[in-house]
Design an enzyme around this catalytic site. Structure first.
Site, PDB file in Angstrom:
ATOM      1  N   ASN A 121       0.832  -1.208   0.000  1.00 43.98           N
ATOM      2  CA  ASN A 121       0.000   0.000   0.000  1.00 43.98           C
ATOM      3  C   ASN A 121       0.864   1.255   0.000  1.00 43.98           C
ATOM      4  OD1 ASN A 121      -2.309  -1.555   0.128  1.00 43.98           O
ATOM      5  ND2 ASN A 121      -2.693  -1.195   2.299  1.00 43.98           N
ATOM      6  N   ARG A 146     -11.412  -3.965 -14.137  1.00 42.90           N
ATOM      7  CA  ARG A 146     -10.307  -4.874 -13.830  1.00 42.90           C
ATOM      8  C   ARG A 146     -10.836  -6.298 -13.933  1.00 42.90           C
ATOM      9  NH1 ARG A 146      -6.495  -1.497 -11.421  1.00 42.90           N
ATOM     10  NH2 ARG A 146      -7.331   0.139 -10.068  1.00 42.90           N
ATOM     11  N   ARG A 163      -5.834   2.079 -13.159  1.00 40.05           N
ATOM     12  CA  ARG A 163      -4.434   2.228 -12.771  1.00 40.05           C
ATOM     13  C   ARG A 163      -3.750   0.886 -12.515  1.00 40.05           C
ATOM     14  NH1 ARG A 163      -4.741   5.792  -8.627  1.00 40.05           N
ATOM     15  NH2 ARG A 163      -4.419   7.571 -10.005  1.00 40.05           N
ATOM     16  N   HIS A 176     -16.030   3.443 -14.220  1.00 38.13           N
ATOM     17  CA  HIS A 176     -15.806   2.598 -13.042  1.00 38.13           C
ATOM     18  C   HIS A 176     -17.055   1.791 -12.703  1.00 38.13           C
ATOM     19  CE1 HIS A 176     -14.901   2.057  -8.585  1.00 38.13           C
ATOM     20  NE2 HIS A 176     -13.799   1.606  -9.163  1.00 38.13           N
ATOM     21  N   ARG A 205     -13.880   2.156   5.295  1.00 37.62           N
ATOM     22  CA  ARG A 205     -12.669   1.349   5.467  1.00 37.62           C
ATOM     23  C   ARG A 205     -11.400   2.189   5.425  1.00 37.62           C
ATOM     24  NH1 ARG A 205      -9.404  -0.529   1.462  1.00 37.62           N
ATOM     25  NH2 ARG A 205     -11.049  -0.405  -0.101  1.00 37.62           N
ATOM     26  N   HIS A 245     -15.079  -3.839   0.584  1.00 38.59           N
ATOM     27  CA  HIS A 245     -15.035  -3.116  -0.686  1.00 38.59           C
ATOM     28  C   HIS A 245     -16.406  -2.630  -1.152  1.00 38.59           C
ATOM     29  CE1 HIS A 245     -14.216  -2.765  -5.148  1.00 38.59           C
ATOM     30  NE2 HIS A 245     -13.157  -2.157  -4.654  1.00 38.59           N
TER      31      HIS A 245
END
EC number: 2.7.4.1
Length: 733
Positions: free
Chosen positions: A67, A393, A423, A453, A582, A610
């Site tokens: 991260n 993704r 990304r 997205h 989160r 998520h």
């Protein structure tokens, strides 16, 4: 309350306490970058959680390091660029880019030091558990002989020793590249030179030695230590006078021109430029001689404040490789996701199951296979005439991509929106796009200035004399691998209104025509922000009129100033606001006169939270069958609301509404075992159950309790344990 007052945070015993507060000044916001660092510290804290098996603790340490690498490659790189360009515009919390850099460096220094201390402790625990990391000096004669043989056959051919002189200039070191720097002296005449050995990036960092007789301990040595033992093989005729390892992190942002005729070629060019981005951070082994360190710094053009001296191991992200050791007793017990029984009730026909009733699939507790099955069945079904799909993704050898290609080859009309700007997945997405085009899929790339997205799949099926639209939308990517560890929601429906809205979203992306007639969904950058503010202000109005008013929001990040200010206003009106965030949270909770009715918690545990869920009492409090409940692909950040195509989808069916509100959200709010309470200064403290209340673990609950909408007939025999929330607030230690 005067409009020109500001929040003042006073320090008391090292903890920030609100002294005087109101809504006007920038101090009402927590700095985004510092909030992210607080989040990453929460991840790191799981590496010292004694309730986790030791290899899972190593995994958390590795995640925190990875991260941090990405934080430098993207966020710090962007702030440094602002400083370089002389930009002094302040962030919403009132800091200039230069001021933010100072605070970031201070926080990162503490975080990196703690990472090394935790690793030293974990290494000792691993040794006790039979996983031993050898230093070169620890190796026995027989072990050294085996390492030498392994080095000569498996490592030596991959290494290129590089002397540095006018004829051999300092080479390019890629981002995350790991290198050994050397000061050498020639044996014949004592002449000195500097040299480098770049570690190959395509082999494992840890070398596993064979068992030692009856001792079945796992013994490992790092690649760089093994290489250091045999430097003489690489530089014969020289002796080592000094050495040390270093690692670089480069700017990984893509610079995209606004005008381009071929978007794919544009991204391919930009990706090549990114590989040579400027150095943002230089990590150096603290044992490296000062003269050698200065040489490396000059060669890489790095300032002193860009150098981190590491007293320990570099590239801690690669510690995740240790979890490959076959020691299941040192990991979480394996968990096999359930398959929604309601699909089985219909003989595996997912379209029949959706026609019967809307379905929410809760990953990773329920298998992502049902999403793959949705597309695979559409591919094989002769009555399916069209498929439309977004891809942000996905995994290697993606079954999603394969199903789309097979559908096109079978003659169906297939459209895929492939987002090139995801990304670090840009190259993979270019590859998927070309594979799909070769199969006959109509591939589009959306908007140059907007990332798509949204998670959306649309299947049009001929049923009798009509066309029925089946929709899947969710909070997570179409990625079977991450779906095993990310908590997300998949929503399946054949509701004609949602189907029409989904079709309008695809038309917006492919045809650039802004939809003016969306019925139930909200879409950013067009209407999502407006819808969220309308609901927050609606709860504020209910509270001011003495009606029940409550807001429950679950997301990854809360950054947007307008949304935060609206929540502050709701709190001042008396709305009960419960947030599960989160990661980044720029809102200060629990500040008298500003946010005393707002509580924020963060859940960090076995699975990565998520999902995005947004719930509003609608004049009835929460939970309530009358509440407005949404799932979304969007976090509450300016980029999601203004610079991305995102979806906010209402849950109208009573069963899925109840599942998300009364099962999923209540469980998240009830959790005490994996939750952190956010404090007004942006830091957080572990939560514990209130006196007289049983501890509750949200992940364990969902691993052991069925969902409401997916159980089908078996729900009568195996109902989920009903959850209730006590009126008392959970207490912090």
């Amino acid at each position: 309350m005067d409009s020109d007052q500001i929040i003042v945070i006073e320090e008391k015993n090292g903890e920030a306490e609100p002294a005087s507060v109101v809504a006007a000044g920038p101090e009402r916001f927590i700095n985004r970058e510092l909030s992210w660092l607080h989040f990453n510290r929460r991840v790191l804290e799981e590496a010292v959680n004694p309730s986790h098996p030791v290899l899972e603790r190593v995994r958390f340490l590795s995640i925190s390091a990875n991260n941090l690498d990405e934080f430098f490659m993207v966020r710090v790189a962007g702030i440094k660029a602002q400083v370089r360009e002389g930009i002094t515009e302040r962030s919403p919390d009132g800091l200039t880019p230069a001021e933010q850099l100072v605070l970031i460096n201070e926080a990162v220094s503490r975080l990196a030091s703690d990472q090394q201390a935790i690793w030293r402790d974990l290494r000792g625990i691993l040794t006790e558990a039979g996983i031993v990391l050898l230093d070169g000096r620890d190796a026995t004669k027989s072990q050294r002989a085996w390492i030498e043989d392994h080095f000569l056959h498996n490592i030596f051919p991959l290494l290129t020793p590089l002397a540095i002189d006018p004829a051999h200039p300092f080479p390019f070191i890629p981002s995350l590249g790991f290198t050994i720097g050397l000061q050498l002296a020639r044996v014949s005449d004592g002449k000195s030179m500097n040299a480098l050995i770049r570690m190959p990036g395509k082999i494992d960092r840890f070398i596993r030695l064979p068992p030692n007789g009856k001792d079945q301990s796992v013994r490992l040595m790092t690649l760089e230590q093994a290489t250091s033992l045999f430097i003489g093989r690489l530089f014969p005729g020289y002796v080592v006078k000094g050495q040390g390892s270093f690692r670089v992190i480069r700017d990984s942002e893509l610079e995209i021109e606004e005008e381009a005729e071929d978007l794919v070629r544009l991204f391919e060019t930009a990706l090549k430029r990114r590989r040579r981005g400027s150095v943002i951070r230089l990590e150096v082994d603290s044992t490296m001689p000062e003269e050698l360190r200065a040489f490396v710094q000059r060669a890489l053009s790095t300032a002193d404040d860009e150098v981190l001296l590491v007293d320990g191991v570099l590239a801690m992200n690669e510690l995740s490789q240790l979890t490959r050791v076959d020691r299941p007793d040192l990991e979480f017990p394996p968990y096999v996701p359930r398959h929604p029984e309601r699909v089985r009730d219909h003989g595996g026909d997912i379209f029949a199951a959706i026609r019967k009733k809307d379905l929410i699939v809760h990953h990773p507790y329920e298998s992502f296979d049902v999403v793959v099955q949705f597309l695979q069945q559409a591919t094989r079904d002769p009555d399916v005439v069209a498929i439309k799909q977004t891809l942000y993704r996905t995994s290697n050898n993606s079954p999603i991509v394969r199903a789309l290609a097979e559908a096109a080859e079978a003659g169906k009309s297939v459209t895929a929106l492939v987002e090139l700007k995801a990304r670090f997945d840009e190259e993979a997405n270019i590859r998927w796009a070309r594979d799909l085009e070769r199969a006959g899929v109509q591939v589009v790339y959306g908007f140059l200035e907007l990332k798509t997205h949204a998670k959306l799949s649309l299947v049009v099926r001929r049923e009798g004399n009509t066309l029925t639209t089946y929709v899947h939308t969710g909070t997570g990517n179409y990625h079977p691998v991450t779906a095993r560890i990310y908590t997300d929601l998949s929503y399946f429906t054949s509701d004609p209104i949602i189907g029409r809205d989904a079709a309008r979203v695809f038309n917006y992306i492919t045809g650039y025509a802004e939809p003016s007639d969306i019925e139930k969904m909200a879409v950013s950058p067009l209407t999502l922000r407006k819808r969220m503010l309308e609901h927050i202000r609606g709860e504020t109005a209910f509270a001011r009129h003495g009606k029940p008013a409550a807001i429950w929001l679950k997301m990854n990040s809360l950054v947007d100033p307008d949304i935060i200010d609206a929540l502050y206003e709701a709190s001042r009106a008396g709305v009960s606001v419960e947030l599960v965030v989160r990661g980044i949270c720029c809102l200060r909770p629990g500040v008298p006169g500003l946010s005393e009715n707002i509580r924020v918690k963060s859940i960090i545990g076995r699975f990565l939270e998520h999902g995005r869920v947004y719930c509003f009492g609608n004049g009835h409090g929460l939970p309530s069958a009358k509440a407005a409940v949404y799932i979304s692909s969007a976090d509450m950040m300016p980029r999601n609301l203004d610079r991305r195509v995102e979806i906010l989808c209402p849950l109208l069916n009573p069963t899925v509404h109840q599942q998300v509100l009364e099962q999923i959200m209540v469980a998240n709010l009830k959790d005490t075992e994996q939750s952190w309470q956010l404090l007004p200064d942006g830091s957080s403290t572990r939560m514990k159950a209130a006196k007289g209340e049983e501890p509750f673990n949200v992940h364990n609950y969902f691993m052991t309790n069925p969902s409401l909408s997916g159980r089908g007939k078996s729900l009568k025999e195996s109902s989920p344990r009903r959850l209730t929330r006590r009126s008392e607030r959970h207490q912090s230690p």
